[in-house]
Design an enzyme around this catalytic site. Structure first.
Site, mmCIF file in Angstrom:
data_model
loop_
_atom_site.group_PDB
_atom_site.id
_atom_site.type_symbol
_atom_site.label_atom_id
_atom_site.label_comp_id
_atom_site.label_asym_id
_atom_site.label_seq_id
_atom_site.Cartn_x
_atom_site.Cartn_y
_atom_site.Cartn_z
ATOM 1 N N LYS A 142 41.130 -20.065 -66.860
ATOM 2 C CA LYS A 142 41.283 -20.030 -68.318
ATOM 3 C C LYS A 142 40.316 -19.073 -68.997
ATOM 4 O O LYS A 142 40.707 -18.289 -69.862
ATOM 5 C CB LYS A 142 41.101 -21.439 -68.899
ATOM 6 C CG LYS A 142 42.176 -22.432 -68.551
ATOM 7 C CD LYS A 142 41.976 -23.758 -69.258
ATOM 8 C CE LYS A 142 40.771 -24.521 -68.734
ATOM 9 N NZ LYS A 142 40.930 -24.989 -67.348
ATOM 10 N N THR A 143 39.045 -19.166 -68.640
ATOM 11 C CA THR A 143 38.046 -18.356 -69.344
ATOM 12 C C THR A 143 38.272 -16.871 -69.105
ATOM 13 O O THR A 143 38.225 -16.059 -70.041
ATOM 14 C CB THR A 143 36.629 -18.753 -68.904
ATOM 15 O OG1 THR A 143 36.402 -20.119 -69.249
ATOM 16 C CG2 THR A 143 35.578 -17.892 -69.593
ATOM 17 N N GLU A 183 40.848 -20.989 -75.322
ATOM 18 C CA GLU A 183 41.112 -21.760 -74.118
ATOM 19 C C GLU A 183 41.747 -23.079 -74.531
ATOM 20 O O GLU A 183 41.404 -23.651 -75.563
ATOM 21 C CB GLU A 183 39.820 -22.042 -73.355
ATOM 22 C CG GLU A 183 39.279 -20.845 -72.624
ATOM 23 C CD GLU A 183 38.119 -21.213 -71.690
ATOM 24 O OE1 GLU A 183 38.185 -22.292 -71.062
ATOM 25 O OE2 GLU A 183 37.172 -20.418 -71.607
#
Length: 463
Positions: A121-122, A165
């Site tokens: 995600k990051t 996110e």
């Protein structure tokens, strides 16, 4: 409630020292909220910018610290028995979870881009933020690591797009209604909350269903769980991957001597562009395709998107070079799930080196127990593995699951050179005595292991 009603009221953050909570406090401060304060159990590197903005920060939790609060925000790491949270409820102060505040902030932008998935995600949020920022779109950004381009994990923009996110833990992402929902993968994690893979899949299905009718879901066609939900979600969707069966796919993947991928990007049989990434790892061939499709859907040219991906050098705590010791390179990566550990080790394979060391700190007793079998087999490819004590975080100590047990299982299953060293000072000393010029050392985990390089370089452990 209306968030804007609290612009002139005291907002207290419990556990303000984390990346997301501090980032949300920064966003509120830049949005004109005047009286923000917060507490955390310890000093962290995220607190200095808050103090510079004039926020009052308390170290330690004390019920008296919420006596003046008119709104309280708390993170998922905070239990109901926290003295500040209990006092806020006794006083009748409105209380919001971190994800609820994120949902309110996201609603202030016309378009929300939510990046969900068990892994990646990051990095993917950072890629998308880099593309939109370089394209002059001036987005609001909220991510779980520092984006070097903006020198922060958050940015208050005014272009109408909110890039964030979308974390699945405790169903946090269900406070979002993204116009563009990205699902990178769906894997077993956070089983302390979800209890079963079936419940995880149901949560992601709900997330996809919250995309408005005119929106889009972008998902990885190589991930069976994601692909199944895409086909059932009732929304317009696009898939990406390595197979031409996807809406978009990559072909002719190559790697530089530094391990950075390059590939040709196709839609169907039409070649759209050639991509060279500024970060390592075959997994990022997948993640970057999600970012490219997001750019296409928002009217950003592929030329601009490709340039931004080449410029993107990663996010904080994601395969981040921390320095060298005795000619050995020291990297840190946030990966803690066995799939992430394996992917990070794989990403390091094309990089020229003498030996690959991995120093791993398991995260949470419940996760270590639930993922024990997979963890025991995820270090393949590493020449030397050190496992330090489990980072318990929000959980009480559990003597029934230990790092020593994991080490024994790794050796039993794989025969790898894997040893147990309890703490970071001892692990750092061992590395200083055994690292050789040309070695590559990966410190991995979501807890405090990111401070290990401070011990290696004889610095005081950073806050």
């Amino acid at each position: 409630m209306r968030l804007t009603d609290y612009k002139d009221k005291v907002i207290h953050f419990i556990a303000i020292g984390g990346c997301s909570m501090s980032g949300l406090a920064v966003l509120l401060g830049k949005m004109g909220f005047k009286y923000i304060q917060g507490s955390d159990s310890a000093q962290t590197k995220y607190l200095a910018p808050l103090r510079e903005m004039g926020m009052k920060i308390f170290i330690g939790h004390d019920a008296a610290q919420v006596e003046n609060a008119e709104l309280v925000v708390y993170s998922a790491a905070i239990g109901e028995n926290n003295c500040e949270l209990k006092r806020a409820r006794e006083l009748g102060v409105p209380v919001l979870r971190r994800d609820e505040l994120l949902g309110f902030i996201s609603e202030l932008s016309p378009n929300c881009i939510g990046v969900a998935g068990t892994h990646g995600k990051t990095t993917t949020t950072g890629m998308i933020a880099q593309i939109f920022e370089e394209a002059g779109r001036d987005p609001v950004i909220h991510m779980g690591g520092t984006l070097p381009l903006i020198g922060s994990s958050v940015k208050l923009g005014h272009g109408g797009e909110f890039i964030t996110e979308a974390c699945e833990y405790v169903d946090s992402f269900l406070t979002l209604h993204p116009s563009c929902a990205i699902v990178l993968n769906i894997d077993a994690d956070h089983l302390d909350y979800f209890k079963s893979m079936e419940n995880i899949i149901k949560s992601f299905a709900q997330y996809m269903s919250q995309v408005p009718a005119q929106g889009i879901v972008i998902g990885c066609g190589e991930d069976a769980n994601t692909l199944k939900l895409l086909r059932e979600c009732g929304r317009r969707y696009a898939t990406y991957g390595l197979s031409p069966e996807n809406t978009y796919h990559a072909e002719n993947i190559t790697f530089s001597p530094e391990g950075k991928p390059a590939y040709e990007f196709f839609k169907g049989r039409e070649k759209l562009c050639e991509v060279k990434l500024g970060i390592v790892g075959k997994v990022n061939v997948l993640n970057s395709q999600a970012a490219l499709i997001c750019a296409i859907e928002h009217g950003i040219s592929l030329d601009a998107a490709v340039k931004a991906l080449a410029d993107f050098k990663g996010a904080g705590r994601r395969f981040e070079l921390r320095g060298e010791f005795n000619g050995a390179r020291i990297y840190h990566d946030y990966g803690h799930h066995p799939a992430e550990v394996a992917a990070t080790i794989a990403a390091s394979m094309p990089i020229e080196k003498k030996r690959l060391w991995v120093v791993y700190q398991p995260a949470l007793f419940s996760r270590t127990r639930a993922q024990f079998d997979r963890l025991a087999q995820c270090f393949k490819g590493a020449d030397k593995v050190i496992i330090i004590d489990i980072y318990g975080s929000r959980e009480p100590f559990d003597p029934g699951i230990t790092s020593k047990m994991l080490v024994d299982e790794v050796v039993k299953r794989t025969g790898q050179d894997c040893i147990y060293i309890p703490g970071m000072p001892e692990a750092a000393q061992y590395l200083k005595e055994h690292l050789l010029p040309g070695d590559l050392c990966l410190t991995m985990g979501s807890g405090t292991v990111d401070k290990l390089d401070g011990f290696i370089f004889n610095e005081e452990s950073p806050a």
